[in-house]
Write an enzyme that holds these catalytic residues in place. Structure first.
Site, PDB file in Angstrom:
ATOM      1  N   CYS A  98     -33.724  41.027 -17.320  1.00  0.00           N
ATOM      2  CA  CYS A  98     -32.480  40.097 -17.623  1.00  0.00           C
ATOM      3  C   CYS A  98     -32.294  39.187 -16.172  1.00  0.00           C
ATOM      4  O   CYS A  98     -32.730  39.894 -14.975  1.00  0.00           O
ATOM      5  CB  CYS A  98     -30.643  41.166 -17.259  1.00  0.00           C
ATOM      6  SG  CYS A  98     -29.387  40.841 -17.038  1.00  0.00           S
ATOM      7  N   CYS A 102     -25.758  35.064 -16.637  1.00  0.00           N
ATOM      8  CA  CYS A 102     -24.546  33.869 -18.138  1.00  0.00           C
ATOM      9  C   CYS A 102     -23.928  35.023 -17.771  1.00  0.00           C
ATOM     10  O   CYS A 102     -22.636  34.011 -18.421  1.00  0.00           O
ATOM     11  CB  CYS A 102     -25.724  34.742 -19.880  1.00  0.00           C
ATOM     12  SG  CYS A 102     -27.179  35.099 -18.621  1.00  0.00           S
ATOM     13  N   THR A 189     -23.746  43.507 -13.169  1.00  0.00           N
ATOM     14  CA  THR A 189     -25.096  42.456 -13.127  1.00  0.00           C
ATOM     15  C   THR A 189     -25.543  41.089 -12.682  1.00  0.00           C
ATOM     16  O   THR A 189     -24.465  40.536 -12.479  1.00  0.00           O
ATOM     17  CB  THR A 189     -25.439  42.078 -14.850  1.00  0.00           C
ATOM     18  OG1 THR A 189     -25.535  42.656 -15.614  1.00  0.00           O
ATOM     19  CG2 THR A 189     -26.982  41.063 -15.270  1.00  0.00           C
ATOM     20  N   GLU A 256     -27.995  45.717 -11.460  1.00  0.00           N
ATOM     21  CA  GLU A 256     -26.652  46.261 -11.665  1.00  0.00           C
ATOM     22  C   GLU A 256     -25.922  46.472 -10.398  1.00  0.00           C
ATOM     23  O   GLU A 256     -26.778  47.286  -9.731  1.00  0.00           O
ATOM     24  CB  GLU A 256     -26.078  47.495 -13.393  1.00  0.00           C
ATOM     25  CG  GLU A 256     -25.581  46.348 -13.967  1.00  0.00           C
ATOM     26  CD  GLU A 256     -27.562  45.421 -14.678  1.00  0.00           C
ATOM     27  OE1 GLU A 256     -28.236  46.506 -14.538  1.00  0.00           O
ATOM     28  OE2 GLU A 256     -27.381  44.694 -15.628  1.00  0.00           O
ATOM     29  N   HIS A 291     -20.354  36.731 -24.098  1.00  0.00           N
ATOM     30  CA  HIS A 291     -21.225  37.603 -23.856  1.00  0.00           C
ATOM     31  C   HIS A 291     -22.255  38.371 -24.845  1.00  0.00           C
ATOM     32  O   HIS A 291     -23.206  38.966 -25.402  1.00  0.00           O
ATOM     33  CB  HIS A 291     -21.043  38.410 -22.900  1.00  0.00           C
ATOM     34  CG  HIS A 291     -22.334  38.320 -22.014  1.00  0.00           C
ATOM     35  ND1 HIS A 291     -22.653  37.807 -21.263  1.00  0.00           N
ATOM     36  CD2 HIS A 291     -22.399  39.552 -21.696  1.00  0.00           C
ATOM     37  CE1 HIS A 291     -23.513  38.515 -20.679  1.00  0.00           C
ATOM     38  NE2 HIS A 291     -23.702  39.841 -20.550  1.00  0.00           N
ATOM     39  N   TYR A 295     -26.292  37.666 -25.927  1.00  0.00           N
ATOM     40  CA  TYR A 295     -27.824  39.132 -26.403  1.00  0.00           C
ATOM     41  C   TYR A 295     -28.512  38.565 -27.316  1.00  0.00           C
ATOM     42  O   TYR A 295     -30.074  39.102 -28.019  1.00  0.00           O
ATOM     43  CB  TYR A 295     -26.591  40.352 -26.886  1.00  0.00           C
ATOM     44  CG  TYR A 295     -26.438  40.962 -25.475  1.00  0.00           C
ATOM     45  CD1 TYR A 295     -25.906  40.034 -24.108  1.00  0.00           C
ATOM     46  CD2 TYR A 295     -26.129  42.250 -24.993  1.00  0.00           C
ATOM     47  CE1 TYR A 295     -25.848  40.909 -22.982  1.00  0.00           C
ATOM     48  CE2 TYR A 295     -26.043  42.947 -23.740  1.00  0.00           C
ATOM     49  CZ  TYR A 295     -25.613  41.972 -23.055  1.00  0.00           C
ATOM     50  OH  TYR A 295     -25.615  43.038 -21.697  1.00  0.00           O
ATOM     51  N   CYS A 298     -31.035  36.492 -25.333  1.00  0.00           N
ATOM     52  CA  CYS A 298     -31.929  36.736 -23.955  1.00  0.00           C
ATOM     53  C   CYS A 298     -33.004  37.746 -24.344  1.00  0.00           C
ATOM     54  O   CYS A 298     -33.305  38.553 -23.884  1.00  0.00           O
ATOM     55  CB  CYS A 298     -30.920  37.491 -22.771  1.00  0.00           C
ATOM     56  SG  CYS A 298     -29.683  39.254 -23.179  1.00  0.00           S
ATOM     57  N   GLU A 446     -28.890  48.588 -21.774  1.00  0.00           N
ATOM     58  CA  GLU A 446     -27.071  47.404 -21.486  1.00  0.00           C
ATOM     59  C   GLU A 446     -28.066  46.852 -23.019  1.00  0.00           C
ATOM     60  O   GLU A 446     -26.317  46.617 -23.746  1.00  0.00           O
ATOM     61  CB  GLU A 446     -28.253  46.058 -20.630  1.00  0.00           C
ATOM     62  CG  GLU A 446     -26.881  44.836 -20.180  1.00  0.00           C
ATOM     63  CD  GLU A 446     -28.078  44.079 -19.632  1.00  0.00           C
ATOM     64  OE1 GLU A 446     -29.022  43.710 -19.488  1.00  0.00           O
ATOM     65  OE2 GLU A 446     -26.643  43.955 -18.338  1.00  0.00           O
TER      66      GLU A 446
END
Ligand code: SF4
Ligand code: FE
Length: 484
Positions: A98, A102, A189, A256, A291, A295, A298, A446
């Site tokens: 990650c 973003c 994050t 995180e 978001h 995904y 990413c 995640e």
């Protein structure tokens, strides 16, 4: 735009209050557990400087006409939305983790459009506040975290019904020049690699929850903010002497943290919502949908690395031509590209908001994320199937470095004759890292809970799928209610 080096220098100047393994971290940018996650964010700066990625990584700002990093852009078209997903896939491929940046991008686009509509309804001035703020973020090329998830306490109770009123972040004092807020945001994050944070409510709110309808921005090192770094599986391998093979992905990672707001002052010009409960739901839904689109980029990029590693593990075992192996690799690709298809589809079907920036198709974005709660698990299962049990029973790097043991490990853990045992160990440790180790936070758990847990997407799909229209279609075809 900042270079990678300038970004790291700017982080060093922050005065973040970070705790990790029970101790205050004096220099987060140099801490061996944190540094790989900083490298992942730094990659968003590095790639933006490379001519071959210029079109994907940079764009002209709609606010000030300057060339900016796409991670700070307010999307101006469906093409921008598509490029965002492609950029995220690229970053996933380059970091296998990650890369954190973003969240702020998604928060900015959600706050930009929601403040516009809130101002229209309430005569407030939040949109101008936000535009001024974001213009600076773009010009200084900052990393901004997006803080949404409250700790939530008893999930059956609303924010104002909680035994402890701080379970959702709230306004505890209203002053002439601003507000004071208290609460905590969980799973933040990239916060330790961020210059700034945008805070938003976590759920739709009713009028009695007025103090919880609050959105604002602050520097990540503002007085009263501190962070407790999240533990990850196998994280202390990074502290071992000469840590390399066993870490799996030596250079990159994500993180995180639990972020505490201990009576923090927010000046008026950085407030984007203050009591307008009727717009909390809109802000949450828009951020979440952006978001969920993210995904589809990413996780696919990380999936590309995992598929590559798995195919290499098969090569090193001498079985790349076995029909079931080939078929499993095909299945992994099929699943991975299905996720990508959703990310691209919800972008192509996006539309302009009243404020002018572009928003994804919410139904397709939620389908995208719902698939992400499942398909990476199957991709992971297939990777573990092909990698074999050695992935979790292999001796350590220290054993491999031991003079007596090394020849035996090299001899007995060899696969095909042309591949050094060390290469085989490295690829298995990479698979372990993505599926079970530090990167598994980003790729597995995640995938389940990031951008909202699976049930949140199912609620949105239920709302958006327009089953009434589908009933009408069926009636029409079946000849129901038709006059003969
Ligand atoms: Fe970006 Fe993905 Fe990390 Fe979210 S999980 S910040 S979309 S890389
Ligand atoms: Fe995430």
């Amino acid at each position: 735009m900042k270079t990678r080096e300038e970004y790291i220098e700017s982080l060093k100047k922050l005065n973040l209050e970070v705790y990790l393994l029970g101790e205050k971290v004096e220099n987060p940018t140099e801490h061996p557990i944190i540094k790989p996650s900083m490298n992942s964010v730094a990659m968003t700066y590095e790639l933006a400087q490379q001519p071959e990625y210029e079109d994907l990584m940079t764009v002209t700002s709609s606010l000030n006409g300057e060339k900016i990093n796409r991670f700070t852009h307010l999307h101006q078209s469906t093409d921008d939305l598509v490029k965002k997903v492609k950029m995220q896939r690229l970053l996933g491929q380059k970091t296998a983790s990650c890369f954190q940046r973003c969240v702020g991008l998604d928060a900015a686009n959600a706050v930009f459009s929601t403040t516009y509509e809130c101002d229209e309804a309430h005569g407030t001035n939040y949109h101008e506040n936000f535009k001024k703020y974001w213009d600076r973020v773009q010009k200084e090329d900052l990393v901004v975290d997006g803080a949404m998830t409250d700790t939530k306490g008893d999930r059956a109770l609303s924010p104002s019904q909680q035994a402890d009123p701080d379970m959702y972040l709230r306004v505890v004092e209203r002053r002439e020049d601003g507000i004071v807020v208290r609460g905590a945001k969980a799973h933040q994050t990239g916060i330790v690699n961020s210059h700034e944070v945008i805070v938003m409510p976590t759920i739709a709110l009713r009028p009695e929850d007025k103090d919880y309808a609050v959105a604002f921005a602050l520097p990540a090192d503002a007085k009263g903010i501190f962070m407790i770094y999240g533990r990850q599986s196998c994280d202390t391998r990074k502290l071992e002497p000469n840590a390399d093979i066993d870490v799996g992905n030596k250079n990159f990672g994500g993180h995180e943290a639990l972020m505490i707001f201990d009576d923090v002052f927010v000046p008026n010009e950085l407030i984007f919502m203050n009591g307008e409960t009727d717009f909390a739901g809109m802000l949450v839904e828009r951020f979440a949908s952006y978001h969920r689109q993210s995904y589809g980029g990413c996780k696919v990029g990380v999936g590309d690395v995992l598929i590559g590693a798995t195919a290499l593990a098969a090569d090193y075992n001498g079985v790349p031509k076995a029909s079931h192996i080939k078929d499993k690799i095909i299945e992994m690709n099929h699943l991975n590209e299905s996720l990508y298809s959703c990310g691209i589809a919800c972008s192509c079907e996006g539309c302009a908001t009243k404020a002018g920036n572009y928003y994804v198709d919410t139904l397709l974005a939620n389908v995208c994320k719902q698939n992400v709660t499942r398909m990476p698990y199957e991709i992971t299962r297939l990777a573990e199937d092909i990698a074999g049990g050695l992935m979790v029973t292999m001796p350590s790097q220290q054993d491999f470095d031991n003079e007596k043991l090394k020849p035996y490990i090299e001899k007995y853990l060899k696969g095909t004759d042309d591949v050094p045992t060390e290469d085989r160990m490295r690829i298995l440790r990479l698979i372990e890292n993505i599926t079970l180790g530090t990167a598994a936070v980003g790729y597995r758990t995640e995938s389940m809970h990031g951008a909202g847990s699976p049930q949140a997407q199912r609620i949105m799909i239920g709302r958006q799928a327009n089953v009434a229209h589908k009933k009408e279609l069926a009636k029409e075809i079946a000849g129901i209610n038709k006059k003969k």
